[in-house]
Motif scaffolding. Structure first.
Motif, mmCIF file in Angstrom:
data_model
loop_
_atom_site.group_PDB
_atom_site.id
_atom_site.type_symbol
_atom_site.label_atom_id
_atom_site.label_comp_id
_atom_site.label_asym_id
_atom_site.label_seq_id
_atom_site.Cartn_x
_atom_site.Cartn_y
_atom_site.Cartn_z
ATOM 1 N N LYS A 177 0.841 -1.202 0.000
ATOM 2 C CA LYS A 177 0.000 0.000 0.000
ATOM 3 C C LYS A 177 0.869 1.243 0.000
ATOM 4 O O LYS A 177 1.900 1.320 0.673
ATOM 5 C CB LYS A 177 -0.883 0.008 1.254
ATOM 6 N N ILE A 178 0.432 2.226 -0.790
ATOM 7 C CA ILE A 178 1.024 3.561 -0.708
ATOM 8 C C ILE A 178 -0.112 4.523 -0.410
ATOM 9 O O ILE A 178 -1.078 4.596 -1.195
ATOM 10 C CB ILE A 178 1.715 3.977 -2.020
ATOM 11 N N VAL A 234 -3.494 2.917 -0.617
ATOM 12 C CA VAL A 234 -3.964 2.349 -1.892
ATOM 13 C C VAL A 234 -3.042 1.205 -2.318
ATOM 14 O O VAL A 234 -1.817 1.325 -2.244
ATOM 15 C CB VAL A 234 -4.003 3.445 -2.992
ATOM 16 N N ASP A 235 -3.631 0.087 -2.759
ATOM 17 C CA ASP A 235 -2.834 -1.059 -3.203
ATOM 18 C C ASP A 235 -2.063 -0.738 -4.475
ATOM 19 O O ASP A 235 -2.640 -0.229 -5.438
ATOM 20 C CB ASP A 235 -3.753 -2.265 -3.500
ATOM 21 N N VAL A 236 -0.801 -1.064 -4.475
ATOM 22 C CA VAL A 236 -0.026 -1.021 -5.721
ATOM 23 C C VAL A 236 0.679 -2.363 -5.874
ATOM 24 O O VAL A 236 0.891 -3.094 -4.903
ATOM 25 C CB VAL A 236 1.002 0.131 -5.757
ATOM 26 N N ALA A 276 2.610 2.096 -9.255
ATOM 27 C CA ALA A 276 2.681 3.198 -8.289
ATOM 28 C C ALA A 276 3.085 4.494 -8.976
ATOM 29 O O ALA A 276 3.904 4.470 -9.894
ATOM 30 C CB ALA A 276 3.687 2.850 -7.188
ATOM 31 N N ALA A 305 -1.899 3.655 -10.699
ATOM 32 C CA ALA A 305 -2.598 3.558 -9.408
ATOM 33 C C ALA A 305 -3.085 4.922 -8.927
ATOM 34 O O ALA A 305 -3.933 4.994 -8.018
ATOM 35 C CB ALA A 305 -1.694 2.912 -8.360
ATOM 36 N N ALA A 306 -2.566 5.989 -9.500
ATOM 37 C CA ALA A 306 -3.039 7.333 -9.130
ATOM 38 C C ALA A 306 -4.531 7.472 -9.423
ATOM 39 O O ALA A 306 -5.250 8.155 -8.705
ATOM 40 C CB ALA A 306 -2.233 8.398 -9.872
ATOM 41 N N ARG A 356 -6.633 5.317 -8.952
ATOM 42 C CA ARG A 356 -7.362 4.715 -7.831
ATOM 43 C C ARG A 356 -7.070 5.442 -6.525
ATOM 44 O O ARG A 356 -7.363 4.939 -5.452
ATOM 45 C CB ARG A 356 -6.980 3.234 -7.720
ATOM 46 N N ALA A 364 -3.922 6.594 -5.404
ATOM 47 C CA ALA A 364 -2.574 6.536 -4.820
ATOM 48 C C ALA A 364 -1.908 7.902 -4.946
ATOM 49 O O ALA A 364 -2.003 8.543 -5.997
ATOM 50 C CB ALA A 364 -1.740 5.473 -5.518
ATOM 51 N N LYS A 405 0.830 10.824 -5.450
ATOM 52 C CA LYS A 405 2.027 10.942 -6.304
ATOM 53 C C LYS A 405 3.237 11.209 -5.422
ATOM 54 O O LYS A 405 3.251 12.118 -4.611
ATOM 55 C CB LYS A 405 1.826 12.080 -7.312
ATOM 56 N N ARG A 462 5.697 7.707 2.947
ATOM 57 C CA ARG A 462 4.662 6.800 2.435
ATOM 58 C C ARG A 462 5.263 5.655 1.603
ATOM 59 O O ARG A 462 4.574 4.725 1.238
ATOM 60 C CB ARG A 462 3.634 7.609 1.622
#
Lengths: 415, 415
Positions: free
Chosen positions: A173-174, A177-179, A206, A248-249, A251, A253, A255, A263
């Protein structure tokens, strides 16, 4: 180079399922570069804005694709990666760079990406000109067939003397959010510190900026790919690249722009573990290997000294043949410590095979159980630990044993 | 360590007759240190006033006899030399030094020489305590039997995995008077720069002072024993000593006190040639070898760079297995040049096998005759030459090929 049929006895028993990395698609083809009846070119297509980082061989005679990638990496962006096996495009003079450029141009036409965002690698025979025209028409069908699920096949397409494809995956997670992080690698011989004959590509969705990727990668490689050796020989083509599509951004995540961003904690750990996993798989496919060897050096005067001593042990033909012979020949370990040239005190040295201390204070450990050690040496994994006794620094490196099969693979052929 | 029965295919076809060196006598015996049914200890007795010089392993974990010799050499005088095979008395802690001292004391009693003028060496297994009491009573009979003609037998007594005894001789004039130089050596594996697992002793009747001997020896070793490698492994016990009895002074030879004395011109040349001959014999007995390889590097940025590149080639398992496989695989030579880390220009590199240039200007030489090179590679001697193209410095080193037999000798045994 001879193709061995059998799979390394140290190969993983199964491959992990590789989840798709959003923003990357893979395709492979048989372009007939050198091998027949197998795939020998792979294309990875990446979304616009993908960030790239890389580390390369320290060889003073790098291959043309290594020169190409180093120059392109300054932009920090990637749209496509093309890797062929069968020909290393190394020591091919100006023609080599022309053929690299030509490859990128053909790929650019087929993919619509700018040539400056196309990365290349070639692995195989050195000194033979690469005929890039063989890629004409191939890339169009690669683009048409590219799929997020093609990563295991991509790992297969870049194999040379490898006996199994090398893959690894992690999910972290970052910012909640899952990456995903997926990696592939190839390499079996010409494996030594400062990057092995080794290609490895890691992809993540990510959203991490190129500079942050580069900082993480440069650090992580020290304890993984720069800590393995099969035969002390360094390739002209070693390449490790890390690509972040940033998908993933979408969703949510965050930047990330700097490697010190807190993070990244989980991501960084997962990247370290994944690179180490791939590096270990390269050792586990070491030409002719039967044993996986971890060498730990403790009590050295500095981290650099610890690593030098560890590699002196891991590269010693006499240590490696003794392990192949299943002999806990710690005298050869003493020899290797001595030849490293780093500060050592013969009368403080202690050596363990597994958990058994076989020598300490400059003497054979009188209490050690030879039977227990003999049994240990028959195992597939050998942990060799040395305490130098002069400081507090440590290092860990990995290698395999040296067997007649290595000689057969590298000597019993006619080119 | 496994004893191989066959003699190396690269062994000299005959041994030179060794004329006696006035002032030195030799004897050998079977003390039962480890081997049965063969001699394993040799004694050299030297006249009073014999001058001594030596160079030793740079291992940070030297053997007890190496420590002993280094300390005794300060006096510059020698009366006796005791060498045993079967046990290296290395990594044997305080006991090791005690047993070395004990050996010297037994020898002193038997020979009447002061312990401070007795030099020692032990070669064989590392980490086993040496039981010097086995020498009790042995030295008396050695003294009784010592003869000026026993030198070839002495060379035999110090063999371990060697398949043939190594001897060389030269006769030169100093100030118009004939003097003799005889040398013996042992070594087959654990052979690498900075002195190999290698013992070598050179005797002369020339009246040369210890300081002059030392200066000549330290210089001469660079181009001979420090320019060979079998397996890149450096021993804990490497020893090269030069003894000058001075007996030729009785026949009118002038006493020489400095290495720069012009009357040493012929002697110096002969010493260089003799050490090189012995060093080559060590390579020719390289464990499992079938080919003798000379690596010449030209056009390097400095002499140190030239030697580093030459050793990177000579120690590369991939180069050595290719030569074993009789393949002129110059791609692996490029790899080795690249990994040496010294200044190199890929596009100026040229490579020759024998007289055939196979690569130049960063490319395969288009005109080279593959058939001619293939035939050349089947020969017993391979000359490999590389021009780096960046400077004017050169180096020459020698090695052998890497075969399955090396693995068998060093891996197929149980200790």
């Amino acid at each position: 180079m001879a193709q061995t049929v059998a799979v390394s006895p140290l190969a993983p028993k199964s491959y992990p399922d590789l989840p798709a990395v959003e923003g990357v698609r893979f395709a492979t083809a048989a372009a007939g570069i050198r091998y027949k009846g197998r795939t020998d070119v792979m294309l990875a297509l990446m979304d616009k804005g993908t960030q790239a980082a890389g580390v390369f061989t320290r060889s003073k005679c790098p291959s043309a694709p290594v020169d190409w990638c180093r120059a392109r990496l300054k932009g920090g962006k990637a749209r496509a990666l093309v890797v062929n096996s069968g020909n290393a495009n190394a020591f091919t003079g100006k023609t080599g760079l022309q053929q690299a450029k030509f490859t990128a141009e053909i790929a650019a036409r087929a993919t619509g990406a700018p040539t400056g965002e196309i990365f290349l690698a070639s692995t195989g025979v050195i000194g033979e000109p690469l005929d890039a025209s063989k890629f004409e028409g191939v890339f169009e069908s690669l683009v048409a067939n590219a799929s997020p699920d093609g990563m295991l096949e991509a790992a297969r397409a870049i194999m040379t003397t490898d006996t199994f494809p090398k893959v690894a995956t992690a999910s972290v997670k970052i910012g909640g959010v899952d990456v995903t992080i997926n990696g592939i690698a190839k390499g079996a011989g010409m494996i030594a510190p400062d990057m092995a004959t080794m290609l490895s590509y890691v992809f993540t969705d990510a959203p991490i900026a190129a500079s942050a990727l580069q900082a993480m990668l440069s650090k992580s490689v020290q304890g993984s790919f720069n800590s393995i050796t099969v035969d002390s020989d360094t390739s002209t083509s070693d390449t490790l690249m890390l690509f972040a599509t940033g998908a993933a951004a979408r969703r949510g995540a965050p930047k990330i722009t700097t490697a010190t961003d807190k993070r990244l904690g989980e991501f960084r750990k997962a990247l370290d573990a994944l690179l180490l996993d791939l590096a270990h798989q390269v050792v586990r496919d070491g030409e002719g290997c039967r044993k996986f060897v971890e060498v730990t050096v403790e009590g050295a005067a500095s981290p650099a000294a610890a690593k030098k001593v560890a590699f002196a042990i891991a590269n010693s033909p006499l240590v490696k043949t003794a392990i192949a012979g299943e002999d806990a020949n710690w005298g050869r370990v003493v020899m290797a410590v001595g030849k490293a040239g780093e500060k050592a005190d013969r009368d403080k040295l202690a050596i363990w095979f597994g958990t058994t201390r076989v020598a300490h204070k400059g003497l054979r450990d009188p209490s050690y159980d030879e039977k227990k050690v003999s049994e240990y040496m028959r195992g597939e994994r050998i942990d060799l630990r040395v305490d130098i006794g002069v400081g507090k620094s440590t290092a860990k490196v990995w290698t395999c044993d040296l067997t007649k099969e290595y000689i057969a693979i590298n000597g019993d052929y006619r080119s």
